[in-house]
Design a protein around this motif. Structure first.
Motif, short mmCIF file in Angstrom:
data_model
loop_
_atom_site.label_atom_id
_atom_site.label_comp_id
_atom_site.label_asym_id
_atom_site.label_seq_id
_atom_site.Cartn_x
_atom_site.Cartn_y
_atom_site.Cartn_z
N ASP A 1 0.82 -1.20 0.00
CA ASP A 1 0.00 0.00 0.00
C ASP A 1 0.86 1.26 0.00
N LEU A 2 1.95 1.24 0.78
CA LEU A 2 2.85 2.38 0.82
C LEU A 2 3.50 2.61 -0.54
N VAL A 3 3.99 1.53 -1.14
CA VAL A 3 4.66 1.63 -2.43
C VAL A 3 3.71 2.19 -3.48
N THR A 4 2.48 1.71 -3.46
CA THR A 4 1.48 2.20 -4.42
C THR A 4 1.15 3.66 -4.17
N ALA A 5 1.01 4.03 -2.91
CA ALA A 5 0.63 5.41 -2.57
C ALA A 5 1.70 6.43 -2.93
N PHE A 6 2.96 6.01 -2.89
CA PHE A 6 4.05 6.95 -3.13
C PHE A 6 4.83 6.66 -4.41
N LYS A 7 4.29 5.83 -5.29
CA LYS A 7 5.06 5.40 -6.45
C LYS A 7 5.37 6.53 -7.42
N ASP A 8 4.57 7.61 -7.41
CA ASP A 8 4.81 8.72 -8.33
C ASP A 8 5.18 10.00 -7.59
N ILE A 9 5.83 9.83 -6.42
CA ILE A 9 6.23 10.98 -5.61
C ILE A 9 7.75 10.98 -5.46
N LEU A 10 8.32 12.15 -5.56
CA LEU A 10 9.77 12.29 -5.42
C LEU A 10 10.18 12.23 -3.95
N SER A 11 11.34 11.66 -3.70
CA SER A 11 11.80 11.45 -2.32
C SER A 11 12.01 12.75 -1.56
N HIS A 12 12.41 13.83 -2.25
CA HIS A 12 12.75 15.07 -1.56
C HIS A 12 11.62 16.08 -1.52
#
Length: 234
Positions: free
Chosen positions: A72-83
């Motif tokens: 769920d975390l991977v899916t939720a943040f898959k298109d978000i930059l780390s910084h």
């Protein structure tokens, strides 16, 4: 007194207005109770990029327990930059912790607790730390907690009539295996996440796994100054 389930609420408020909420529920023995709604995706299958040190077999489970529970975390943040800037809050029964930070640091904190409590045999050594979760821990705080918990485990091992490791001679072996699990999980999510927030969160966790053996080799000298005053306990 009857032990209660443990709940940990993580909230991510991104600078662009996006809000993401995650509830972690642990049983009294600090095993994760909630599983991901994305547990059947291909990259969570046990044999998909299976860790080199994995102690599970396809006869025991079709899916990697860690991959299932971070899906769920991977899916939720898959298109978000780390910084990307964000405000992250961690709410437990005992306290609320809020930090203005970047996405990868908040993700590293929540991924750490989920991975430790997912039922991976290699990461299970970290599970007792989950009951006393410390979000956004610094390297020194993490070292202090890891070694303290390891030595407390040795105390109980001795009480059970088994051979303890108070000299920390085996801890590096455990952490080498943990490093391999982190690398395995990183290989998995490379195929699931488009951008780098999820990946860098694992990289942060793996940096700690790489630093600990070096600290042990140096006799934990980075922590020694905290004990430099004369011992007043006879």
């Amino acid at each position: 007194m009857e032990q209660q389930d443990i709940t940990i609420n993580y909230s991510f408020d991104l600078a662009n207005g996006t809000k993401k909420r995650f509830l972690i529920r642990l049983d009294p023995l600090t095993s994760l109770m909630k599983t991901s709604s994305h547990s059947k995706v291909e990259w969570t299958r046990l044999t998909a990029h299976q860790c080199s040190c994995c102690r599970l077999s396809a006869d025991q489970t079709a899916h990697c327990p860690v991959a299932v529970n971070i899906a769920d975390l991977v899916t939720a943040f898959k298109d978000i930059l780390s910084h990307e800037s964000c405000s992250v809050s961690c709410i437990t029964t005992e306290r609320t912790t809020i930090k203005e930070t970047i996405v990868q640091d908040g993700l590293s904190s929540i991924m750490g607790i989920i991975m430790a409590t997912s039922g991976c045999p290699t990461l299970d050594i970290l599970r007792p730390m989950a009951r006393f979760h410390l979000p956004f821990a610094s390297v020194d705080e993490s070292m202090f907690r890891i070694v303290s918990v390891y030595l407390l485990r040795q105390y109980f091992i001795e009480k059970d009539g088994r051979e303890p490791d108070f000299q920390l001679s085996r801890i590096k072996q455990y952490w080498k295996q943990i490093e391999r699990v982190n690398e395995g999980i990183l290989n998995r999510i490379r195929y699931a996440a488009e951008l780098d927030a999820d990946k860098n969160a694992i990289v942060i966790l793996n940096c700690l796994a790489q630093i600990l053996p070096m600290e042990i080799d140096e006799d934990l000298n980075s922590l020694r100054p905290y004990f430099s005053r004369p011992d007043t306990i006879a």
